[in-house]
Design a protein around this motif. Structure first.
Motif, PDB file in Angstrom:
ATOM      1  N   UNK A   1       0.831  -1.209   0.000  1.00 39.80           N
ATOM      2  CA  UNK A   1       0.000   0.000   0.000  1.00 39.80           C
ATOM      3  C   UNK A   1       0.864   1.257   0.000  1.00 39.80           C
ATOM      4  N   UNK A   2       2.018   1.210   0.703  1.00 39.71           N
ATOM      5  CA  UNK A   2       2.935   2.355   0.709  1.00 39.71           C
ATOM      6  C   UNK A   2       3.501   2.606  -0.679  1.00 39.71           C
ATOM      7  N   UNK A   3       3.891   1.523  -1.359  1.00 38.13           N
ATOM      8  CA  UNK A   3       4.407   1.673  -2.729  1.00 38.13           C
ATOM      9  C   UNK A   3       3.325   2.244  -3.638  1.00 38.13           C
ATOM     10  N   UNK A   4       2.114   1.713  -3.513  1.00 35.18           N
ATOM     11  CA  UNK A   4       1.004   2.207  -4.330  1.00 35.18           C
ATOM     12  C   UNK A   4       0.744   3.680  -4.075  1.00 35.18           C
TER      13      UNK A   4
ATOM     14  N   UNK B   1       7.099  -4.502  -7.314  1.00 35.91           N
ATOM     15  CA  UNK B   1       6.942  -3.128  -6.834  1.00 35.91           C
ATOM     16  C   UNK B   1       8.001  -2.218  -7.455  1.00 35.91           C
ATOM     17  N   UNK B   2       9.237  -2.711  -7.506  1.00 31.51           N
ATOM     18  CA  UNK B   2      10.321  -1.908  -8.078  1.00 31.51           C
ATOM     19  C   UNK B   2      10.068  -1.608  -9.545  1.00 31.51           C
ATOM     20  N   UNK B   3       9.621  -2.621 -10.282  1.00 31.55           N
ATOM     21  CA  UNK B   3       9.300  -2.402 -11.698  1.00 31.55           C
ATOM     22  C   UNK B   3       8.204  -1.364 -11.871  1.00 31.55           C
TER      23      UNK B   3
ATOM     24  N   UNK C   1       9.924   3.963  -2.213  1.00 33.58           N
ATOM     25  CA  UNK C   1      11.202   3.295  -1.979  1.00 33.58           C
ATOM     26  C   UNK C   1      11.189   2.555  -0.640  1.00 33.58           C
ATOM     27  N   UNK C   2      10.636   3.197   0.398  1.00 30.14           N
ATOM     28  CA  UNK C   2      10.561   2.561   1.718  1.00 30.14           C
ATOM     29  C   UNK C   2       9.705   1.296   1.669  1.00 30.14           C
TER      30      UNK C   2
ATOM     31  N   UNK D   1      10.923  -2.782   2.380  1.00 34.09           N
ATOM     32  CA  UNK D   1      10.273  -3.727   3.289  1.00 34.09           C
ATOM     33  C   UNK D   1       9.933  -5.020   2.556  1.00 34.09           C
ATOM     34  N   UNK D   2       9.455  -4.920   1.335  1.00 34.96           N
ATOM     35  CA  UNK D   2       9.090  -6.111   0.565  1.00 34.96           C
ATOM     36  C   UNK D   2      10.297  -6.972   0.220  1.00 34.96           C
TER      37      UNK D   2
END
Length: 300
Positions: free
Chosen positions: A107-110, A226-228, A266-267, A271-272
């Protein structure tokens, strides 16, 4: 508008489903921890991986359909909801429990990525990209990607997933920028598809695919995906600003918000990438590879 939102969500799900299916064959494919180009040839002969590719292609197609009926500022953020779909599907396929921390990190990445997509202005100007600039871009990606690919052999699985996904995302973001230029040219002259920019886009896309699948191979699928999701549009936007003459957030307040959104994404990705989120099948494969390469003297 409502149906376009539904189509965009369906596209995000299909893309996540396709990537989660690809992960399993990427992990099970023979070879070392960082596989060579023949790894892709192995994957294209696997029915499940091909089905995953078709699902991902369907996701891209649905995303484009949604864009034809609703503004970019609405549809693009909906596309990143696929990250949560991907986390759940990957855990389901590998029979793992979904951790609450994974969902919060996703959810943070989103949230960070939606912030970036919303804050960057979307230009409708026709992009101009000379062949010399395209060659410089693809050459830079090739050099950076090859260097990262070689270094990845000595990097632990979690950081390796992020490293390869960053490089793969950069390659795919470059592909998107090249494709945008080709698509705009082809709108007035269909023969523009049969040019050097198309060849460069295909070559970079294949290279990006190799890096992407190797990122999935680490077993840290959520971190890689997530990185992609973050790097691909970020690199595309960067090329748009630096090379194609597109704009950045105009006010200092928007620039600070964009930087905060990037840090949040990034944070969440960090974590992932933690060890406890790794696919156990990848961990077993890694352990088996280590045993194969252990000498008799070491085993005592």
């Amino acid at each position: 508008m409502t149906w376009a939102v539904a189509v965009a969500l369906a596209g995000a799900f299909c893309l996540a489903l396709g990537s989660a299916l690809q992960e399993r064959d990427a992990i099970r494919a023979p070879g070392g921890s960082v596989a060579r180009l023949g790894f892709l040839w192995h994957l294209v002969r696997r029915p499940r991986w091909l089905f995953g590719s078709l699902a991902a292609a369907a996701g891209v197609g649905l995303h484009l359909v949604a864009l034809s009926a609703a503004p970019l500022t609405i549809i693009q953020p909906l596309g990143v909801t696929g990250l949560l779909f991907a986390i759940v599907l990957s855990a389901l396929f590998s029979r793992r429990r979904v951790r609450a921390g994974q969902l919060l990190a996703g959810a943070a990445v989103m949230g960070g990525l939606i912030g970036l997509l919303t804050l960057f202005p979307h230009s409708a100007d026709s992009p101009v990209l000379p062949l010399s600039a395209a060659l410089a871009l693809t050459g830079g990606i090739a050099v950076a990607g090859t260097a990262g690919y070689l270094v990845a052999h000595w990097v632990p699985a979690g950081p390796r997933a992020v490293l390869l996904a960053v490089l793969g995302g950069a390659a795919l973001g470059t592909t998107s920028a090249l494709a945008r230029v080709v698509a705009v040219r082809a709108a007035t002259d269909l023969t523009a598809v049969f040019g050097w920019l198309t060849l460069l886009a295909v070559a970079v896309a294949v290279f990006g695919g190799l890096l992407q699948q190797n990122a999935y191979r680490t077993g840290h699928f959520a971190a890689a995906y997530a990185t992609l999701l973050v790097v691909d549009p970020a690199v595309g936007a960067g090329i748009g600003v630096l090379v194609l003459g597109e704009r950045v957030p105009a006010t200092p307040f928007d620039q600070v918000l964009a930087a905060g959104a990037a840090l949040l994404a990034i944070a969440g990705t960090a974590v992932l990438a933690r060890a406890e989120n790794r696919n156990p099948e990848a961990l077993r494969r890694s352990s088996s590879t280590d045993l194969v390469h252990t000498t008799p003297g070491d085993s005592r």
